[in-house]
Write a protein that holds these residues in place. Sequence first.
Motif, PDB file in Angstrom:
ATOM      1  N   UNK A  79       7.302   9.920   8.822  1.00 44.54           N
ATOM      2  CA  UNK A  79       5.975   9.627   8.291  1.00 44.54           C
ATOM      3  C   UNK A  79       5.940   9.100   6.656  1.00 44.54           C
ATOM      4  N   UNK A  80       7.347   9.166   6.317  1.00 41.84           N
ATOM      5  CA  UNK A  80       7.275   8.538   4.787  1.00 41.84           C
ATOM      6  C   UNK A  80       6.760   9.536   3.696  1.00 41.84           C
TER       7      UNK A  80
ATOM      8  N   UNK B 201       3.458   3.252   4.252  1.00 42.40           N
ATOM      9  CA  UNK B 201       2.832   1.990   4.437  1.00 42.40           C
ATOM     10  C   UNK B 201       2.729   1.572   6.077  1.00 42.40           C
ATOM     11  N   UNK B 202       3.785   1.639   6.507  1.00 44.09           N
ATOM     12  CA  UNK B 202       3.885   1.216   7.917  1.00 44.09           C
ATOM     13  C   UNK B 202       3.251   2.151   8.917  1.00 44.09           C
ATOM     14  N   UNK B 203       3.429   3.355   8.448  1.00 40.74           N
ATOM     15  CA  UNK B 203       2.492   4.438   9.190  1.00 40.74           C
ATOM     16  C   UNK B 203       0.876   4.104   9.257  1.00 40.74           C
ATOM     17  N   UNK B 204       0.247   3.766   7.914  1.00 42.37           N
ATOM     18  CA  UNK B 204      -0.915   3.485   7.760  1.00 42.37           C
ATOM     19  C   UNK B 204      -1.174   2.021   8.454  1.00 42.37           C
TER      20      UNK B 204
ATOM     21  N   UNK C 155       7.134   4.527  -4.278  1.00 43.42           N
ATOM     22  CA  UNK C 155       7.603   3.297  -3.695  1.00 43.42           C
ATOM     23  C   UNK C 155       9.080   3.329  -4.058  1.00 43.42           C
ATOM     24  N   UNK C 156       9.958   2.825  -3.076  1.00 46.34           N
ATOM     25  CA  UNK C 156      11.219   2.792  -3.061  1.00 46.34           C
ATOM     26  C   UNK C 156      11.647   1.121  -3.230  1.00 46.34           C
TER      27      UNK C 156
END
Length: 351
Positions: free
Chosen positions: A167-168, A108-111, A98-99
């Motif tokens: 993708x993070x 998280x946005x990808x999920x 986590x940033x």
Amino acid sequence: MKAIFKWPERAAPADMSALGAAVIAMPVHSGCAVPAACVAVVIDSGGRTRRAQEGSRLQLAPGEAAYAFHPGPYTVDLVPFGAAPELGLRVGFAVDSADPRVAQQRFDLFLASEAHGPLALAHFCQAVEAALQRALAQGNLELPPCTSLTEWNAFRAGFNQLLYMRFGVTVEECVPVDLGESVDFAAVLMARTLEQAPVAQLSLSLPLPRALAAASDPLSDARALRRLFLELPCVMCALRLAVLPPGQLLFRRHQDLLRRLDLVSLAVSSMPALELSAPGVALAKHEQLRRIGHSRRAVAALDEAWALLARVQIAGAQQLDALFDDGARIVANLEYDLGERRMVATENQPA
């Protein structure tokens, strides 16, 4: 004896043993505890996310969903060039921690926007491989034969940033590998034949290619619009925070791209339903297929926008003019495809 006190029934705990091996993320239900060494992502109906640490018990509000993911590390074999499946890259990666500087983590946005059920490592590998092949085909990344150390370092920098922005995930290692012993060349040739053959010439005994099957699936249109709705504001935010050298001309181009992206995001949020040409008026099937095609092409442009942001992050001042030209092309593609997705042919409009 009459039962006065009744304990609510609890759902059986889900099998999370595959997390960290064959599966990266799995849906979890309210009341479940986050597995050890995992992190949970809670997604509300608007796509906003928050994280829960291991051991905590999830309490989901109505309309919320949750995923538990194992950060890894994972190791996959990628094929950078589709025409040469024996040449591969062995990539080790892990989900980024986590940033605190950002409101929403990229993974998280990808999920929230792309995960539909369990996120298998093989499916995630296919998405990463497609992004890598697209970047190489467009010349945004270069991996020439007999790559020198300088060229390899430049490729690694671009590849690392691409996977982080798209993708993070953080790339921990990337080495060339020979995949000749594990490639089924007959299956590769069959897949190419199915992709190149027209639909009318395909035998009924052969499965349709995945791209052809998805091109006519109404669910793919809804998923594409969801991705655009959730990710375009994040693209604008990342572009707005890009560090640019001083200069009035570059500033104006930057502001123009942001203005156009804002209008594109507004168009997505007011997109008409797939099956309707007007309230209470059904849309013809061929027009629905046309709309699905344009929404899928808009998502392809969205993927290019994420790749462009990765290039902007590591670009020098002398490269920004060309990158903004590429950004204008991507935004123009978004404007065109979303305009066509909204449009209804004249013969389908009510009198």
